[in-house]
Design a protein around this motif. Structure first.
Motif, PDB file in Angstrom:
ATOM      1  N   TRP A 106       0.830  -1.093  -0.008  1.00  7.60           N
ATOM      2  CA  TRP A 106       0.094  -0.020  -0.068  1.00  7.60           C
ATOM      3  C   TRP A 106       0.830   1.257  -0.053  1.00  7.60           C
ATOM      4  CZ3 TRP A 106      -3.684   2.666  -1.415  1.00  7.60           C
ATOM      5  CH2 TRP A 106      -4.045   4.029  -0.708  1.00  7.60           C
ATOM      6  N   PRO A 107       2.038   1.506   0.878  1.00  7.72           N
ATOM      7  CA  PRO A 107       2.664   2.789   0.787  1.00  7.72           C
ATOM      8  C   PRO A 107       3.245   2.926  -0.880  1.00  7.72           C
ATOM      9  CG  PRO A 107       3.343   1.429   2.700  1.00  7.72           C
ATOM     10  CD  PRO A 107       2.532   0.452   1.823  1.00  7.72           C
ATOM     11  N   ALA A 108       3.658   1.804  -1.681  1.00  9.64           N
ATOM     12  CA  ALA A 108       4.055   2.077  -2.765  1.00  9.64           C
ATOM     13  C   ALA A 108       2.995   2.785  -3.667  1.00  9.64           C
ATOM     14  CB  ALA A 108       4.655   0.809  -3.410  1.00  9.64           C
ATOM     15  N   THR A 109       1.612   2.157  -3.732  1.00 10.93           N
ATOM     16  CA  THR A 109       0.443   2.573  -4.422  1.00 10.93           C
ATOM     17  C   THR A 109       0.014   3.955  -3.948  1.00 10.93           C
ATOM     18  OG1 THR A 109      -0.200   0.146  -4.385  1.00 10.93           O
ATOM     19  CG2 THR A 109      -2.191   2.019  -5.024  1.00 10.93           C
ATOM     20  N   ARG A 110       0.121   4.296  -2.655  1.00 10.81           N
ATOM     21  CA  ARG A 110      -0.268   5.673  -2.188  1.00 10.81           C
ATOM     22  C   ARG A 110       0.920   6.821  -2.755  1.00 10.81           C
ATOM     23  NH1 ARG A 110      -0.581   6.014   3.944  1.00 10.81           N
ATOM     24  NH2 ARG A 110       1.709   5.395   3.645  1.00 10.81           N
ATOM     25  N   ALA A 111       2.133   6.347  -2.837  1.00 13.37           N
ATOM     26  CA  ALA A 111       3.260   7.053  -3.491  1.00 13.37           C
ATOM     27  C   ALA A 111       3.010   7.417  -4.967  1.00 13.37           C
ATOM     28  CB  ALA A 111       4.537   6.533  -3.181  1.00 13.37           C
ATOM     29  N   LEU A 112       2.598   6.247  -5.706  1.00 11.56           N
ATOM     30  CA  LEU A 112       2.016   6.405  -7.021  1.00 11.56           C
ATOM     31  C   LEU A 112       0.845   7.333  -7.164  1.00 11.56           C
ATOM     32  CD1 LEU A 112       2.901   5.639  -9.947  1.00 11.56           C
ATOM     33  CD2 LEU A 112       1.203   3.651  -9.672  1.00 11.56           C
ATOM     34  N   VAL A 113      -0.047   7.116  -6.445  1.00 12.19           N
ATOM     35  CA  VAL A 113      -1.288   8.276  -6.345  1.00 12.19           C
ATOM     36  C   VAL A 113      -0.953   9.656  -6.367  1.00 12.19           C
ATOM     37  CG1 VAL A 113      -3.322   8.843  -5.354  1.00 12.19           C
ATOM     38  CG2 VAL A 113      -2.813   6.490  -5.438  1.00 12.19           C
ATOM     39  N   ASP A 114       0.007   9.789  -5.414  1.00 14.35           N
ATOM     40  CA  ASP A 114       0.517  11.288  -5.120  1.00 14.35           C
ATOM     41  C   ASP A 114       1.538  11.836  -6.331  1.00 14.35           C
ATOM     42  OD1 ASP A 114      -0.363  11.141  -2.760  1.00 14.35           O
ATOM     43  OD2 ASP A 114       1.309  10.719  -1.466  1.00 14.35           O
ATOM     44  N   TRP A 115       2.054  10.834  -6.652  1.00 11.00           N
ATOM     45  CA  TRP A 115       3.109  11.239  -8.130  1.00 11.00           C
ATOM     46  C   TRP A 115       2.196  11.411  -9.176  1.00 11.00           C
ATOM     47  CZ3 TRP A 115       3.562   9.559 -13.031  1.00 11.00           C
ATOM     48  CH2 TRP A 115       4.611  10.148 -13.956  1.00 11.00           C
TER      49      TRP A 115
END
Length: 202
Positions: free
Chosen positions: A159-168
């Motif tokens: 999930w942290p990697a997904t959240r970082a992608l959403v932010d990107w």
């Protein structure tokens, strides 16, 4: 004449309707999402390619050396090849907007293509993606519609990697929507409904 090295299943769009690319997950093939893509929007065209990498018999779109560890040189080569493939289809249907969605490995190749060639896709659906690096800025993604779905307990796509992608994507000024559930790597009905909204919204 387009030479299809991806053994894609295809359906031509009706005049003015979108062309939808559907990218399967690891171990899937061109049949995994072909019917779904056609059901998302009446009249839409579909291109559903098969990954050209075999991982112990499982089809993928690029190589990896371990779970979540990508062969970045191979990813770059296959991203370029897929971008050219999409561009050829896009040129054959100049009146059609081009949408894409992918699941897992399919989401990853689609995300990589969108970063390398932001001009190709008007709308992008990333179902359980994993981009384990920090991409460079891509200002040309501004205004593109992007859906990202995930499971908060996904062991494959943390999930942290997904959240970082959403932010990107948000930082690129894309129009980002999300559909997050509390499970793992499985696709759930609300994700598919969100994907239909992405594809069919005016």
């Amino acid at each position: 004449m387009l030479t299809d090295t991806y053994h894609a299943l295809t359906k031509s769009p009706e005049p003015g309707a979108p062309l939808i690319f559907a990218f399967h997950g690891t171990g899937g093939d061109e049949t995994q999402f072909f019917d779904l893509a056609g059901q998302l929007l009446s009249g839409a065209g579909v291109v559903s390619p098969r990954g050209d990498v075999s991982e112990r018999g499982a089809a993928r779109f690029f190589r990896r050396t371990g779970e979540g560890v990508y062969d970045m040189a191979d990813l770059a080569r296959r991203t370029e090849a897929m971008a050219e493939y999409v561009a050829e289809h896009k040129a054959r249907h100049p009146e059609s907007p081009v949408y894409g969605f992918g699941y897992s490995n399919g989401a990853n190749i689609l995300a990589s293509v969108s970063m390398a060639r932001p001009d190709l896709f008007d709308r992008i659906g990333l179902l359980h993606p994993l981009i384990p690096w920090t991409p460079e800025p891509v200002p040309a993604l501004a205004g593109r519609r992007v859906l990202i779905t995930a499971g908060q307990r996904d062991p494959i796509c943390p999930w942290p990697a997904t959240r970082a992608l959403v932010d990107w994507y948000a930082d690129q000024c894309a129009e980002v929507a999300t559909e997050i559930h509390d499970g793992g790597h499985e696709l759930r009905q609300p994700e598919l409904l969100a994907l239909q909204t992405l594809v069919s919204a005016p």
